[in-house]
Enzyme design. Structure first.
Site, short mmCIF file in Angstrom:
data_model
loop_
_atom_site.label_atom_id
_atom_site.label_comp_id
_atom_site.label_asym_id
_atom_site.label_seq_id
_atom_site.Cartn_x
_atom_site.Cartn_y
_atom_site.Cartn_z
N HIS A 52 0.07 -3.48 -1.43
CA HIS A 52 0.55 -2.68 -2.57
C HIS A 52 -0.57 -2.29 -3.53
O HIS A 52 -0.33 -2.10 -4.72
CB HIS A 52 1.62 -3.46 -3.36
N LEU A 108 2.18 1.07 5.52
CA LEU A 108 2.66 1.95 4.46
C LEU A 108 4.01 1.38 4.03
O LEU A 108 4.82 1.01 4.88
CB LEU A 108 2.83 3.39 4.95
N ASP A 109 4.24 1.32 2.72
CA ASP A 109 5.47 0.73 2.22
C ASP A 109 6.71 1.48 2.71
O ASP A 109 6.63 2.64 3.14
CB ASP A 109 5.48 0.71 0.69
N TYR A 110 7.85 0.83 2.61
CA TYR A 110 9.15 1.39 2.99
C TYR A 110 9.37 2.76 2.36
O TYR A 110 9.87 3.69 3.00
CB TYR A 110 10.24 0.42 2.56
#
Length: 242
Positions: free
Chosen positions: A190, A106-108
């Site tokens: 992404h 999961l992205d930042y």
């Protein structure tokens, strides 16, 4: 006695994905009982043979552990970040002696359901595109999303070198933005953000609320819990491990 291929053992031990393990073998980084191997298909008995990567012994995996975490904003899904940002392992503290690895990313700036495990085979199957494990996200995007755009995503959108399909429904429309519930079956880099940007609706907030048969539920942000035996079994059934 259990005989298995080296790359599968390394994956099951949680040190690498099967694909990465294969790359290590080709590069001559793996040795069995002191003998470097470079070919695929070599089999071992994990209880008898000594496997080493870059001179470090890889021990047979301990009892499998799988954890569900509610990832908060501002954490990186790695064990270490060279930029010094907070990593999700900080949230685990010293709760587990075993080293756990995130299942996908999961992205930042993303939040929500994240799985961590030392079961390399389970992680491999959950993330591999061929198993088509669904992920559900609650996404806030810029602009008012039309029904035509939703139909377009169901039919497939070309994003880079991949055609991405997504099933989405509108949950709420606000001034200048829309809240969607969106389901995809792959975890490419992404991908959700790229998909929605491609159809003209940049992501403002993203939260994963389900992964395969598991739902985030009311697990508080920043907290984690062990999966139940029933939940692990459901995951394994979904990826044909039982």
């Amino acid at each position: 006695m259990t005989i298995e291929r080296v790359h599968k053992f390394l994956s099951r031990a949680g040190v690498a994905s099967r694909r990465t393990a294969e790359d290590w073998i080709r590069a001559g980084r793996v040795a069995i009982n002191g003998q470097v191997i470079t070919e695929m298909g070599v089999k071992i008995d994990p209880d008898q043979d000594q496997v080493m990567v870059d001179g470090q012994r890889v021990l047979p995996p301990s009892e499998p552990i799988t954890v569900m975490m509610h990832k908060p904003y501002g954490y990186v899904c790695t064990n270490y970040d060279p930029q010094g940002r907070r990593v999700i392992m900080d949230l685990l503290g010293d709760r587990f002696q075993e080293r756990l690895y995130p299942v996908g990313r999961l992205d930042y700036d993303a939040t929500g359901l994240l799985l961590l495990t030392n079961d390399g085979e389970l992680a491999y199957r959950l993330t591999h595109p061929s198993y088509q494990v669904p992920r559900i996200y609650r996404v806030t995007v810029a602009g008012e999303v039309s029904r035509e755009t939703l139909r377009h995503m169901i039919n497939g959108v070309k994003v880079g070198d991949a055609t991405v399909t997504a099933v989405a429904e509108i949950r709420k429309k606000e001034q200048g933005k829309t809240v969607l519930e969106l389901m995809v079956r792959e975890g490419r880099y992404h991908m959700v953000k790229r998909l929605l940007l491609h159809v003209g609706h940049p992501v403002l907030k993203l939260k994963r609320i389900a992964y395969g048969p598991l739902e985030l539920g009311d697990l508080p942000r920043g907290e984690f819990r062990l999966l139940t035996r029933e939940e692990v079994d459901a995951l394994k059934v979904r990826v044909q491990m039982s």
